[in-house]
Design a protein around this motif. Structure first.
Motif, PDB file in Angstrom:
ATOM      1  N   MET A 100       0.858  -1.169   0.000  1.00 25.93           N
ATOM      2  CA  MET A 100       0.000   0.000   0.000  1.00 25.93           C
ATOM      3  C   MET A 100       0.908   1.237   0.000  1.00 25.93           C
ATOM      4  SD  MET A 100      -2.607   1.182   3.022  1.00 25.93           S
ATOM      5  CE  MET A 100      -1.274   1.548   4.167  1.00 25.93           C
ATOM      6  N   ARG A 101       0.518   2.232  -0.740  1.00 25.63           N
ATOM      7  CA  ARG A 101       1.300   3.471  -0.785  1.00 25.63           C
ATOM      8  C   ARG A 101       0.860   4.426   0.318  1.00 25.63           C
ATOM      9  NH1 ARG A 101       2.252   5.064  -7.090  1.00 25.63           N
ATOM     10  NH2 ARG A 101       2.450   2.940  -7.872  1.00 25.63           N
ATOM     11  N   ASP A 102       1.841   4.983   1.007  1.00 22.84           N
ATOM     12  CA  ASP A 102       1.588   6.016   2.011  1.00 22.84           C
ATOM     13  C   ASP A 102       2.277   7.282   1.499  1.00 22.84           C
ATOM     14  OD1 ASP A 102       1.003   7.466   4.285  1.00 22.84           O
ATOM     15  OD2 ASP A 102       2.598   6.570   5.486  1.00 22.84           O
ATOM     16  N   TYR A 103       1.464   8.255   1.098  1.00 20.65           N
ATOM     17  CA  TYR A 103       1.993   9.501   0.550  1.00 20.65           C
ATOM     18  C   TYR A 103       2.286  10.465   1.688  1.00 20.65           C
ATOM     19  CZ  TYR A 103       0.413   7.792  -3.969  1.00 20.65           C
ATOM     20  OH  TYR A 103       0.235   7.032  -5.100  1.00 20.65           O
TER      21      TYR A 103
ATOM     22  N   PHE B   8       6.111   2.521   0.668  1.00 16.89           N
ATOM     23  CA  PHE B   8       5.356   1.326   0.305  1.00 16.89           C
ATOM     24  C   PHE B   8       5.334   0.413   1.523  1.00 16.89           C
ATOM     25  CE2 PHE B   8       6.565   3.259  -3.583  1.00 16.89           C
ATOM     26  CZ  PHE B   8       5.551   2.954  -4.487  1.00 16.89           C
ATOM     27  N   ILE B   9       4.141   0.179   2.051  1.00 17.02           N
ATOM     28  CA  ILE B   9       3.980  -0.583   3.281  1.00 17.02           C
ATOM     29  C   ILE B   9       3.345  -1.929   2.953  1.00 17.02           C
ATOM     30  CG2 ILE B   9       2.882  -0.633   5.554  1.00 17.02           C
ATOM     31  CD1 ILE B   9       2.881   2.483   5.365  1.00 17.02           C
ATOM     32  N   TYR B  10       3.992  -3.003   3.386  1.00 14.12           N
ATOM     33  CA  TYR B  10       3.481  -4.352   3.122  1.00 14.12           C
ATOM     34  C   TYR B  10       2.232  -4.612   3.939  1.00 14.12           C
ATOM     35  CZ  TYR B  10       3.305  -9.379   2.467  1.00 14.12           C
ATOM     36  OH  TYR B  10       2.904 -10.645   2.138  1.00 14.12           O
ATOM     37  N   VAL B  11       1.199  -5.090   3.267  1.00 14.73           N
ATOM     38  CA  VAL B  11      -0.071  -5.421   3.908  1.00 14.73           C
ATOM     39  C   VAL B  11      -0.339  -6.899   3.646  1.00 14.73           C
ATOM     40  CG1 VAL B  11      -2.532  -4.949   4.038  1.00 14.73           C
ATOM     41  CG2 VAL B  11      -0.934  -3.079   3.529  1.00 14.73           C
TER      42      VAL B  11
END
Length: 64
Positions: free
Chosen positions: A43-46, A58-61
């Protein structure tokens, strides 16, 4: 995945910092992580400063 690599390279050229789970990264490492993610996705965290995107993390989910 070629489209993702091109997108990330363009972001990096615009001086937007890229990271995976908080660790500084490069477009090639991020694409590789996407390819080998078996039980989840990223998931992208802006992260912005005064309305301008400065970093994308970029956070692994993990999928359940």
């Amino acid at each position: 995945m070629k489209a993702l690599l091109i997108e990330l390279a363009e972001l990096q050229n615009r001086k937007i910092s890229l990271s995976i789970n908080g660790n500084k990264s490069c477009p090639e490492e991020i694409v590789c992580a996407y390819v080998i993610a078996e039980t989840g996705t990223y998931m992208r965290d802006y992260i912005e400063d005064e309305g301008v995107i400065r970093q994308i993390d970029f956070i692994y989910v993990k999928e359940e």
